[in-house]
Design a protein around this motif. Structure first.
Motif, mmCIF file in Angstrom:
data_model
loop_
_atom_site.group_PDB
_atom_site.id
_atom_site.type_symbol
_atom_site.label_atom_id
_atom_site.label_comp_id
_atom_site.label_asym_id
_atom_site.label_seq_id
_atom_site.Cartn_x
_atom_site.Cartn_y
_atom_site.Cartn_z
ATOM 1 N N ALA A 179 0.835 -1.206 0.000
ATOM 2 C CA ALA A 179 0.000 0.000 0.000
ATOM 3 C C ALA A 179 0.866 1.251 0.000
ATOM 4 O O ALA A 179 0.526 2.262 -0.618
ATOM 5 C CB ALA A 179 -0.930 -0.008 1.216
ATOM 6 N N GLY A 180 2.007 1.204 0.694
ATOM 7 C CA GLY A 180 2.896 2.357 0.727
ATOM 8 C C GLY A 180 3.564 2.598 -0.606
ATOM 9 O O GLY A 180 3.664 3.735 -1.075
ATOM 10 N N VAL A 181 4.010 1.526 -1.248
ATOM 11 C CA VAL A 181 4.687 1.661 -2.540
ATOM 12 C C VAL A 181 3.723 2.157 -3.610
ATOM 13 O O VAL A 181 4.068 2.988 -4.451
ATOM 14 C CB VAL A 181 5.318 0.321 -2.961
ATOM 15 N N PHE A 182 2.486 1.646 -3.570
ATOM 16 C CA PHE A 182 1.508 2.031 -4.582
ATOM 17 C C PHE A 182 0.624 3.190 -4.127
ATOM 18 O O PHE A 182 -0.384 3.496 -4.763
ATOM 19 C CB PHE A 182 0.650 0.828 -4.975
ATOM 20 N N ALA A 183 1.005 3.800 -2.986
ATOM 21 C CA ALA A 183 0.361 5.034 -2.512
ATOM 22 C C ALA A 183 -1.154 4.972 -2.486
ATOM 23 O O ALA A 183 -1.856 5.835 -2.996
ATOM 24 C CB ALA A 183 0.812 6.217 -3.368
ATOM 25 N N GLY A 184 -1.687 3.899 -1.867
ATOM 26 C CA GLY A 184 -3.129 3.836 -1.642
ATOM 27 C C GLY A 184 -3.931 3.221 -2.765
ATOM 28 O O GLY A 184 -5.152 3.105 -2.655
ATOM 29 N N ARG A 185 -3.292 2.781 -3.860
ATOM 30 C CA ARG A 185 -4.055 2.234 -4.976
ATOM 31 C C ARG A 185 -4.678 0.874 -4.658
ATOM 32 O O ARG A 185 -5.513 0.379 -5.409
ATOM 33 C CB ARG A 185 -3.162 2.124 -6.215
ATOM 34 N N LEU A 186 -4.251 0.267 -3.539
ATOM 35 C CA LEU A 186 -4.848 -1.013 -3.149
ATOM 36 C C LEU A 186 -6.165 -0.830 -2.394
ATOM 37 O O LEU A 186 -6.815 -1.805 -2.032
ATOM 38 C CB LEU A 186 -3.871 -1.804 -2.262
ATOM 39 N N TYR A 187 -6.534 0.423 -2.141
ATOM 40 C CA TYR A 187 -7.745 0.682 -1.352
ATOM 41 C C TYR A 187 -8.978 0.032 -1.988
ATOM 42 O O TYR A 187 -9.840 -0.495 -1.300
ATOM 43 C CB TYR A 187 -7.952 2.190 -1.230
ATOM 44 N N ARG A 188 -9.054 0.043 -3.317
ATOM 45 C CA ARG A 188 -10.210 -0.536 -3.995
ATOM 46 C C ARG A 188 -10.328 -2.029 -3.722
ATOM 47 O O ARG A 188 -11.433 -2.566 -3.623
ATOM 48 C CB ARG A 188 -10.112 -0.288 -5.499
ATOM 49 N N VAL A 189 -9.180 -2.688 -3.621
ATOM 50 C CA VAL A 189 -9.203 -4.122 -3.316
ATOM 51 C C VAL A 189 -9.848 -4.354 -1.956
ATOM 52 O O VAL A 189 -10.663 -5.261 -1.778
ATOM 53 C CB VAL A 189 -7.771 -4.696 -3.324
ATOM 54 N N GLY A 190 -9.490 -3.518 -1.008
ATOM 55 C CA GLY A 190 -10.038 -3.649 0.333
ATOM 56 C C GLY A 190 -11.527 -3.380 0.414
ATOM 57 O O GLY A 190 -12.184 -3.777 1.380
ATOM 58 N N GLN A 191 -12.068 -2.702 -0.597
ATOM 59 C CA GLN A 191 -13.491 -2.392 -0.600
ATOM 60 C C GLN A 191 -14.337 -3.477 -1.264
ATOM 61 O O GLN A 191 -15.559 -3.396 -1.265
ATOM 62 C CB GLN A 191 -13.731 -1.050 -1.318
ATOM 63 N N ASP A 192 -13.686 -4.490 -1.826
ATOM 64 C CA ASP A 192 -14.404 -5.589 -2.463
ATOM 65 C C ASP A 192 -15.104 -6.414 -1.394
ATOM 66 O O ASP A 192 -14.470 -6.986 -0.506
ATOM 67 C CB ASP A 192 -13.418 -6.463 -3.242
ATOM 68 N N ARG A 193 -16.420 -6.526 -1.468
ATOM 69 C CA ARG A 193 -17.212 -7.211 -0.447
ATOM 70 C C ARG A 193 -16.822 -8.681 -0.306
ATOM 71 O O ARG A 193 -16.809 -9.231 0.796
ATOM 72 C CB ARG A 193 -18.709 -7.096 -0.783
ATOM 73 N N ARG A 194 -16.528 -9.326 -1.423
ATOM 74 C CA ARG A 194 -16.153 -10.744 -1.366
ATOM 75 C C ARG A 194 -14.825 -10.918 -0.638
ATOM 76 O O ARG A 194 -14.665 -11.829 0.178
ATOM 77 C CB ARG A 194 -16.077 -11.306 -2.782
ATOM 78 N N PHE A 195 -13.893 -10.042 -0.931
ATOM 79 C CA PHE A 195 -12.593 -10.091 -0.266
ATOM 80 C C PHE A 195 -12.757 -9.838 1.227
ATOM 81 O O PHE A 195 -12.135 -10.498 2.062
ATOM 82 C CB PHE A 195 -11.675 -9.047 -0.902
ATOM 83 N N GLN A 196 -13.607 -8.886 1.579
ATOM 84 C CA GLN A 196 -13.874 -8.579 2.986
ATOM 85 C C GLN A 196 -14.448 -9.790 3.707
ATOM 86 O O GLN A 196 -14.033 -10.117 4.822
ATOM 87 C CB GLN A 196 -14.845 -7.403 3.086
ATOM 88 N N ALA A 197 -15.421 -10.453 3.063
ATOM 89 C CA ALA A 197 -16.073 -11.598 3.700
ATOM 90 C C ALA A 197 -15.093 -12.742 3.931
ATOM 91 O O ALA A 197 -15.049 -13.331 5.016
ATOM 92 C CB ALA A 197 -17.250 -12.067 2.845
ATOM 93 N N VAL A 198 -14.288 -13.053 2.922
ATOM 94 C CA VAL A 198 -13.321 -14.152 3.050
ATOM 95 C C VAL A 198 -12.304 -13.856 4.146
ATOM 96 O O VAL A 198 -12.010 -14.714 4.992
ATOM 97 C CB VAL A 198 -12.605 -14.400 1.704
ATOM 98 N N ALA A 199 -11.762 -12.639 4.147
ATOM 99 C CA ALA A 199 -10.769 -12.275 5.156
ATOM 100 C C ALA A 199 -11.386 -12.266 6.549
ATOM 101 O O ALA A 199 -10.771 -12.718 7.522
ATOM 102 C CB ALA A 199 -10.174 -10.908 4.834
ATOM 103 N N GLY A 200 -12.623 -11.758 6.665
ATOM 104 C CA GLY A 200 -13.290 -11.707 7.960
ATOM 105 C C GLY A 200 -13.542 -13.095 8.526
ATOM 106 O O GLY A 200 -13.287 -13.351 9.705
ATOM 107 N N VAL A 201 -14.026 -13.999 7.683
ATOM 108 C CA VAL A 201 -14.261 -15.370 8.129
ATOM 109 C C VAL A 201 -12.940 -16.020 8.534
ATOM 110 O O VAL A 201 -12.873 -16.778 9.513
ATOM 111 C CB VAL A 201 -14.957 -16.186 7.022
ATOM 112 N N GLY A 202 -11.881 -15.721 7.796
ATOM 113 C CA GLY A 202 -10.571 -16.272 8.136
ATOM 114 C C GLY A 202 -10.109 -15.843 9.516
ATOM 115 O O GLY A 202 -9.601 -16.662 10.298
ATOM 116 N N VAL A 203 -10.303 -14.567 9.848
ATOM 117 C CA VAL A 203 -9.919 -14.069 11.175
ATOM 118 C C VAL A 203 -10.754 -14.736 12.260
ATOM 119 O O VAL A 203 -10.244 -15.106 13.321
ATOM 120 C CB VAL A 203 -10.070 -12.531 11.240
#
Length: 224
Positions: free
Chosen positions: A188-212
């Motif tokens: 995120a630091g190297v790409f200066a925030g361009r990964l933010y959109r990935v973090g907003q993907d609902r499917r990605f959020q759900a998978v990561a949340g269930v993993g935690v």
């Protein structure tokens, strides 16, 4: 290193969504605080971003040592085993709440991060004095301040450190957690925030949340 430290590293890896949502703005600000000549040189930019993150992980490690020392003190004063068991359950439940929050199912859980507000109010002005960042030591020092940014995930990991009695073991536990967060926040630091959109993907959020959440339950199932 044992199963608990491997678990801490995995929690750090799976906390990517939480990190992107909470720290992307901070990471972007740190990256843009560098002179344009540094940002335009990939190798120099990566070096400075790593310095920021090493400072942050250093703060996690220090916090683990300080909190782990509490476990040692409690043992020396004859604390009952049930206390450590209770701490393990509290830490696991907080981690479950974070998993629900990461998945987008429990947004109010973010309120727990207000606990560290007073400390951050004192540290944040110190960080501003280090801007603009022009040297590696300054980047690392700013990263150390960033490491005390209020974060519910860090709080839950800290709560579990007295269970792994010993100052060094607790410091390593938090260091492993910080190392797990490194790939996401460094990118995120190297790409200066361009990964933010990935973090907003609902499917990605759900998978990561269930993993935690699964990892939180593992801490109870295997008592690690």
């Amino acid at each position: 290193m044992g199963p608990a430290h491997a678990l801490a590293f995995l929690v750090g890896l799976l906390s990517a969504v939480h990190c992107l949502g909470m720290c992307t703005g901070v990471v972007g600000a740190l990256s843009y605080s560098l002179p344009a000549t540094m940002r335009q040189r990939p190798r120099r930019l990566v070096t400075m971003v790593l310095a920021f993150n090493l400072g942050r992980i250093g703060s996690y490690t220090l916090a683990g040592a300080l909190w782990g020392s509490l476990g040692v003190i409690l043992l020396l004063t004859g604390a009952h085993p049930w206390f450590f068991g209770t701490m393990r359950w509290v830490a696991a439940m907080i981690m479950v709440g974070i998993g629900l929050h990461v998945a987008g199912w429990f947004p109010r859980f973010a309120l727990i991060e207000r606990v560290g507000g007073p400390l951050w109010a004192r540290l944040e002005p110190l960080g501003r004095r280090l801007l603009p960042v022009r040297t590696l030591p300054r980047a690392m020092l700013l990263g150390m301040i960033w490491g005390w940014l209020p974060c519910g995930l860090v709080y839950s990991m800290l709560l579990s450190t007295p269970v792994h009695t010993g100052i060094l073991a607790s410091a390593l536990y938090m260091g492993c957690f910080g190392a797990g967060t490194l790939p996401t926040l460094a990118a995120a630091g190297v790409f200066a925030g361009r990964l933010y959109r990935v973090g907003q993907d609902r499917r990605f959020q759900a998978v990561a949340g269930v993993g935690v959440i699964l990892l939180a339950l593992m801490t109870l199932l295997f008592e690690i």
